[in-house]
Scaffold this motif. Sequence first.
Motif, PDB file in Angstrom:
ATOM      1  N   ARG A 117     -32.323  11.507 -63.609  1.00 60.42           N
ATOM      2  CA  ARG A 117     -33.103  12.190 -62.878  1.00 60.42           C
ATOM      3  C   ARG A 117     -32.730  11.884 -61.183  1.00 60.42           C
ATOM      4  NH1 ARG A 117     -34.569  14.633 -59.185  1.00 60.42           N
ATOM      5  NH2 ARG A 117     -36.141  16.109 -58.976  1.00 60.42           N
ATOM      6  N   TYR A 118     -32.901  10.487 -60.956  1.00 63.43           N
ATOM      7  CA  TYR A 118     -32.939  10.095 -59.624  1.00 63.43           C
ATOM      8  C   TYR A 118     -31.899   9.338 -59.492  1.00 63.43           C
ATOM      9  CZ  TYR A 118     -37.737  11.842 -59.470  1.00 63.43           C
ATOM     10  OH  TYR A 118     -38.907  12.775 -59.635  1.00 63.43           O
ATOM     11  N   ARG A 119     -30.934   9.300 -60.289  1.00 66.73           N
ATOM     12  CA  ARG A 119     -29.475   8.726 -59.637  1.00 66.73           C
ATOM     13  C   ARG A 119     -28.874   9.265 -58.369  1.00 66.73           C
ATOM     14  NH1 ARG A 119     -25.028  10.925 -64.260  1.00 66.73           N
ATOM     15  NH2 ARG A 119     -25.287  12.983 -63.668  1.00 66.73           N
ATOM     16  N   ARG A 120     -28.140   8.613 -57.808  1.00 70.52           N
ATOM     17  CA  ARG A 120     -27.549   8.950 -56.557  1.00 70.52           C
ATOM     18  C   ARG A 120     -26.013   8.246 -56.386  1.00 70.52           C
ATOM     19  NH1 ARG A 120     -31.289   5.244 -52.691  1.00 70.52           N
ATOM     20  NH2 ARG A 120     -29.814   3.661 -52.345  1.00 70.52           N
ATOM     21  N   ARG A 121     -25.295   8.972 -55.700  1.00 70.79           N
ATOM     22  CA  ARG A 121     -23.865   8.292 -55.483  1.00 70.79           C
ATOM     23  C   ARG A 121     -23.997   7.399 -54.470  1.00 70.79           C
ATOM     24  NH1 ARG A 121     -19.708  10.250 -58.557  1.00 70.79           N
ATOM     25  NH2 ARG A 121     -19.883  12.133 -59.710  1.00 70.79           N
ATOM     26  N   GLU A 122     -22.939   6.308 -54.584  1.00 73.27           N
ATOM     27  CA  GLU A 122     -22.890   5.692 -53.475  1.00 73.27           C
ATOM     28  C   GLU A 122     -21.258   5.021 -53.451  1.00 73.27           C
ATOM     29  OE1 GLU A 122     -25.317   2.286 -53.115  1.00 73.27           O
ATOM     30  OE2 GLU A 122     -26.987   3.413 -52.692  1.00 73.27           O
ATOM     31  N   TRP A 126     -21.832   6.455 -59.352  1.00 70.72           N
ATOM     32  CA  TRP A 126     -23.265   6.797 -59.573  1.00 70.72           C
ATOM     33  C   TRP A 126     -23.857   5.535 -59.526  1.00 70.72           C
ATOM     34  CZ3 TRP A 126     -25.092  11.214 -59.059  1.00 70.72           C
ATOM     35  CH2 TRP A 126     -24.560  12.544 -59.319  1.00 70.72           C
ATOM     36  N   CYS A 128     -27.681   4.101 -60.736  1.00 73.61           N
ATOM     37  CA  CYS A 128     -28.773   4.669 -61.389  1.00 73.61           C
ATOM     38  C   CYS A 128     -29.570   3.320 -62.142  1.00 73.61           C
ATOM     39  CB  CYS A 128     -28.212   5.288 -62.765  1.00 73.61           C
ATOM     40  SG  CYS A 128     -29.197   5.975 -63.619  1.00 73.61           S
ATOM     41  N   VAL A 132     -33.501   2.130 -58.542  1.00 69.97           N
ATOM     42  CA  VAL A 132     -33.227   3.457 -57.964  1.00 69.97           C
ATOM     43  C   VAL A 132     -34.718   4.316 -57.797  1.00 69.97           C
ATOM     44  CG1 VAL A 132     -32.085   5.640 -57.462  1.00 69.97           C
ATOM     45  CG2 VAL A 132     -30.770   3.396 -58.486  1.00 69.97           C
ATOM     46  N   ASP A 136     -36.553   4.850 -54.499  1.00 71.26           N
ATOM     47  CA  ASP A 136     -36.426   6.386 -53.907  1.00 71.26           C
ATOM     48  C   ASP A 136     -37.439   7.190 -54.474  1.00 71.26           C
ATOM     49  OD1 ASP A 136     -34.013   5.351 -52.910  1.00 71.26           O
ATOM     50  OD2 ASP A 136     -32.732   6.918 -54.127  1.00 71.26           O
ATOM     51  N   ARG A 137     -38.078   7.213 -55.803  1.00 74.32           N
ATOM     52  CA  ARG A 137     -39.077   7.904 -56.168  1.00 74.32           C
ATOM     53  C   ARG A 137     -40.481   7.364 -55.702  1.00 74.32           C
ATOM     54  NH1 ARG A 137     -42.647  10.692 -56.903  1.00 74.32           N
ATOM     55  NH2 ARG A 137     -43.368  11.971 -58.636  1.00 74.32           N
TER      56      ARG A 137
END
Length: 440
Positions: A117-122, A126, A128, A132, A136-137
């Motif tokens: 749900r809170y993964r992101r691309r860098e 991905w 994850c 993260v 982030d959350r």
Amino acid sequence: MIQGLQELVWGPWMLAALLGMGVWLTAGSGWFQLRRAPLWWSRTAGTLGRGGEKTGTGGVTSFQTACTALAATIGTGNIVGVATALTAGGPGAIFWMWVSAIIGMMTAYGETWLGVRYRRRENGAWVCGPMVVLEDRLKLPALGLLYSFFCAMSSLGMGSMVQANSMAEAAAHTFHVPPAVTAIGAVILVGAVVAGGTERIASLSAKLIPAASGIYLFFSLAVILANWERLPGAAVSILRSAFSLPAASGGAAGFLVSRSLRSGISRGVFSNEAGLGTLAILHGAAEDGDACGQGMWAMFEVFFDTIVICTLTALVILTAGDAGAGLDGAALAASCFGETLGVLGEYLVSGSMIVFAFATLTAWFCMGRQAFSWLIARARIPSAAGRRIYMALYLNAVFLGCLARLEVVWGLSDILNGLMALPNLAALFLLRREVLQNIP
């Protein structure tokens, strides 16, 4: 000292934390892992006949990530870990492994759902995992760094040295291959696979794990069915050892039961990794799956790893009579298989350990590299340099693992597992209601 730290980390408070989180999610979901078994089974194992979902983007599929996660979990814990749990905690340890798996299925769902749900691309990939989610959350970057550190260290211990050592011991004992030769071969093969990145590792896992698991299942069932008359006695011994307080043990009986519980829970977590957050790191690479779907795959992996593979290993040992008397670990398992299958049994156990350990080595590289990259990014070290540093550290750990005696590393691996679980469980606890609101 190591043993003292191990007992401290895996004391009652850790068992309460792991089981407590799983029980909370289990109760809050209305026993989703049992009540909705047809649903998660159809979303996971039910797709295997079609080879899993496909993605048109050239990325990693859900089936491949599941196989990679199984590669990380189906390793020495399923053979050596089960044999060690039986030796240390008696047959009752298997019951508590089942408990840890059933409860852990919801823990695995929760941590994987949060991770995806809170993964992101860098840099096109991905990122994850618990680190993260924590940064982030939950805005807790310090805990994210702590998790990354313990995960990276675990990858160099449990993920590489322990697996490489088991591979070298099996090759030397059964096939008479010198450990130095195994070390060189392992470094070359692991290096060749991981150099291709996540997609190559996932592709290899999707081919290797189903075939290796199928062979192990077939021969395990052959041994158990050959000794079917001992199955009732094995079942009784598991339940009796898990709960009974033998009069002969007197005041020590409570300790024996707690030891059975501790061995079962810790070895269950060592095997299926529910509660460690590592499954979330791997499932974040899937291009074709949503958070709920990836959470269900994580549930299936815990089920297959512990309820299926570990149980088969335990029943082989428990139905073998006195075949493995006085032995432990891989030697115990090999002796029990050999009692029914002869020399083929020894080859089977050693070959399975080598294949599973190799798959685990490549899968843990994925997790460790991502955790290490998270650390070096915060230290402002260029990512390319960080990848080269981690590759060198990991392959050196593989080489040394083949040559070293690893009693201390096994102990440290248990400790790092426990410490890694703490930030992950903190994130799960703080976001438990969010997880429950997103269970089908």
